[in-house]
Design a protein around this motif. Structure first.
Motif, PDB file in Angstrom:
ATOM      1  N   GLY A 180      28.820  37.513  30.287  1.00 45.43           N
ATOM      2  CA  GLY A 180      29.037  37.999  31.385  1.00 45.43           C
ATOM      3  C   GLY A 180      29.367  37.028  32.545  1.00 45.43           C
ATOM      4  N   TRP A 181      28.533  37.145  33.619  1.00 49.46           N
ATOM      5  CA  TRP A 181      29.078  36.248  34.875  1.00 49.46           C
ATOM      6  C   TRP A 181      27.716  35.430  35.307  1.00 49.46           C
ATOM      7  CZ3 TRP A 181      34.227  36.511  36.532  1.00 49.46           C
ATOM      8  CH2 TRP A 181      34.864  37.444  36.042  1.00 49.46           C
ATOM      9  N   LYS A 182      27.963  34.502  36.113  1.00 46.19           N
ATOM     10  CA  LYS A 182      26.623  33.642  36.776  1.00 46.19           C
ATOM     11  C   LYS A 182      27.229  33.472  38.179  1.00 46.19           C
ATOM     12  CE  LYS A 182      25.500  29.304  36.605  1.00 46.19           C
ATOM     13  NZ  LYS A 182      25.335  27.976  36.155  1.00 46.19           N
ATOM     14  N   ALA A 183      26.610  34.066  39.069  1.00 39.98           N
ATOM     15  CA  ALA A 183      27.005  33.482  40.447  1.00 39.98           C
ATOM     16  C   ALA A 183      25.936  32.917  41.352  1.00 39.98           C
ATOM     17  CB  ALA A 183      27.145  34.911  41.101  1.00 39.98           C
ATOM     18  N   GLU A 184      26.634  31.886  42.119  1.00 40.76           N
ATOM     19  CA  GLU A 184      25.319  31.367  43.130  1.00 40.76           C
ATOM     20  C   GLU A 184      25.846  31.897  44.538  1.00 40.76           C
ATOM     21  OE1 GLU A 184      25.998  27.132  42.678  1.00 40.76           O
ATOM     22  OE2 GLU A 184      25.279  27.255  40.721  1.00 40.76           O
ATOM     23  N   ALA A 189      33.755  46.224  27.731  1.00 41.36           N
ATOM     24  CA  ALA A 189      34.890  46.001  28.787  1.00 41.36           C
ATOM     25  C   ALA A 189      34.284  45.007  29.960  1.00 41.36           C
ATOM     26  CB  ALA A 189      35.579  47.117  29.314  1.00 41.36           C
ATOM     27  N   ARG A 190      35.043  44.075  30.506  1.00 44.06           N
ATOM     28  CA  ARG A 190      34.413  43.257  31.157  1.00 44.06           C
ATOM     29  C   ARG A 190      35.192  43.725  32.777  1.00 44.06           C
ATOM     30  NH1 ARG A 190      32.828  37.815  31.777  1.00 44.06           N
ATOM     31  NH2 ARG A 190      33.046  37.480  29.427  1.00 44.06           N
ATOM     32  N   ILE A 191      33.870  43.630  33.523  1.00 42.75           N
ATOM     33  CA  ILE A 191      34.491  43.918  35.037  1.00 42.75           C
ATOM     34  C   ILE A 191      35.521  42.609  35.502  1.00 42.75           C
ATOM     35  CG2 ILE A 191      32.511  42.906  36.174  1.00 42.75           C
ATOM     36  CD1 ILE A 191      32.431  44.808  38.291  1.00 42.75           C
ATOM     37  N   SER A 192      36.473  43.149  36.277  1.00 37.35           N
ATOM     38  CA  SER A 192      37.409  41.927  36.685  1.00 37.35           C
ATOM     39  C   SER A 192      36.706  41.243  37.741  1.00 37.35           C
ATOM     40  CB  SER A 192      38.417  42.743  37.342  1.00 37.35           C
ATOM     41  OG  SER A 192      38.289  43.584  38.459  1.00 37.35           O
ATOM     42  N   ARG A 249      28.334  42.180  31.607  1.00 34.16           N
ATOM     43  CA  ARG A 249      29.851  42.338  31.460  1.00 34.16           C
ATOM     44  C   ARG A 249      30.446  43.443  32.210  1.00 34.16           C
ATOM     45  NH1 ARG A 249      32.539  39.481  27.349  1.00 34.16           N
ATOM     46  NH2 ARG A 249      34.038  40.880  27.151  1.00 34.16           N
ATOM     47  N   GLN A 250      29.588  44.387  32.593  1.00 34.56           N
ATOM     48  CA  GLN A 250      29.959  45.632  33.386  1.00 34.56           C
ATOM     49  C   GLN A 250      29.570  45.229  34.752  1.00 34.56           C
ATOM     50  OE1 GLN A 250      27.834  46.009  30.289  1.00 34.56           O
ATOM     51  NE2 GLN A 250      29.859  46.301  29.200  1.00 34.56           N
ATOM     52  N   GLY A 251      28.997  44.328  35.294  1.00 34.55           N
ATOM     53  CA  GLY A 251      28.903  43.874  36.685  1.00 34.55           C
ATOM     54  C   GLY A 251      27.424  44.217  37.228  1.00 34.55           C
ATOM     55  N   ASN A 252      26.315  44.382  36.236  1.00 31.38           N
ATOM     56  CA  ASN A 252      25.115  44.683  36.728  1.00 31.38           C
ATOM     57  C   ASN A 252      24.245  43.534  36.667  1.00 31.38           C
ATOM     58  OD1 ASN A 252      25.429  47.654  36.531  1.00 31.38           O
ATOM     59  ND2 ASN A 252      25.664  47.297  34.352  1.00 31.38           N
ATOM     60  N   LEU A 303      34.202  42.685  41.071  1.00 32.63           N
ATOM     61  CA  LEU A 303      32.716  42.075  40.769  1.00 32.63           C
ATOM     62  C   LEU A 303      32.696  41.454  42.299  1.00 32.63           C
ATOM     63  CD1 LEU A 303      30.019  41.560  39.654  1.00 32.63           C
ATOM     64  CD2 LEU A 303      31.060  39.305  38.444  1.00 32.63           C
ATOM     65  N   THR A 304      33.443  40.584  42.748  1.00 36.50           N
ATOM     66  CA  THR A 304      33.274  40.154  44.029  1.00 36.50           C
ATOM     67  C   THR A 304      33.159  41.035  45.448  1.00 36.50           C
ATOM     68  OG1 THR A 304      35.790  39.713  44.548  1.00 36.50           O
ATOM     69  CG2 THR A 304      34.317  37.684  43.626  1.00 36.50           C
ATOM     70  N   THR A 305      34.128  42.038  45.311  1.00 38.48           N
ATOM     71  CA  THR A 305      33.699  43.148  45.998  1.00 38.48           C
ATOM     72  C   THR A 305      32.355  44.009  45.828  1.00 38.48           C
ATOM     73  OG1 THR A 305      36.155  43.535  46.004  1.00 38.48           O
ATOM     74  CG2 THR A 305      34.829  45.549  46.856  1.00 38.48           C
ATOM     75  N   LYS A 306      31.938  44.022  44.800  1.00 42.96           N
ATOM     76  CA  LYS A 306      30.582  44.537  44.626  1.00 42.96           C
ATOM     77  C   LYS A 306      29.678  43.824  45.160  1.00 42.96           C
ATOM     78  CE  LYS A 306      27.715  46.640  40.926  1.00 42.96           C
ATOM     79  NZ  LYS A 306      27.754  46.795  39.416  1.00 42.96           N
ATOM     80  N   LEU A 307      29.490  42.297  44.606  1.00 42.10           N
ATOM     81  CA  LEU A 307      28.554  41.525  45.226  1.00 42.10           C
ATOM     82  C   LEU A 307      28.729  41.487  46.892  1.00 42.10           C
ATOM     83  CD1 LEU A 307      28.617  38.602  42.851  1.00 42.10           C
ATOM     84  CD2 LEU A 307      27.041  40.449  42.936  1.00 42.10           C
TER      85      LEU A 307
END
Length: 90
Positions: free
Chosen positions: A60-64, A33-36, A79-82, A40-44
């Motif tokens: 998963g995701w890539k963030a700058e 399952a993918r984190i929404s 995908r889980q937000g780690n 994810l933005t809240t977690k970061l």
């Protein structure tokens, strides 16, 4: 009588197989399952990152981001937000 017993055993085996396959597929779906985006933005942000860009990738995701020390980073997130990897972004 023997035929009835064989049918009952076959039915029980089929029922158990279907039940187990349902359990396995739900466990697989939960694991992948993918984190929404919003979660994810809240977690970061709660971890002290200022987000400049957030891209959804297959794995998963890539963030700058900019961290608490004003250093620009690229974060690779599963995908889980780690956060699985980070690089200094020049």
């Amino acid at each position: 009588m023997i035929l009835k017993t064989v049918r009952m055993i076959a039915l029980a085996a089929a029922t158990a197989t279907i039940a187990l396959s349902g359990f396995a597929s739900s466990a697989f779906a939960e694991q992948n399952a993918r984190i929404s985006w919003s979660a994810l933005t809240t977690k970061l942000e709660q971890s002290g990152y200022k987000i400049h860009e957030l891209d959804e990738k297959h794995e998963g995701w890539k963030a700058e981001v900019i961290d608490k020390n004003n250093q620009r980073l690229k974060l690779y997130i599963d995908r889980q937000g780690n956060i699985t990897r980070q690089k200094i972004d020049h």
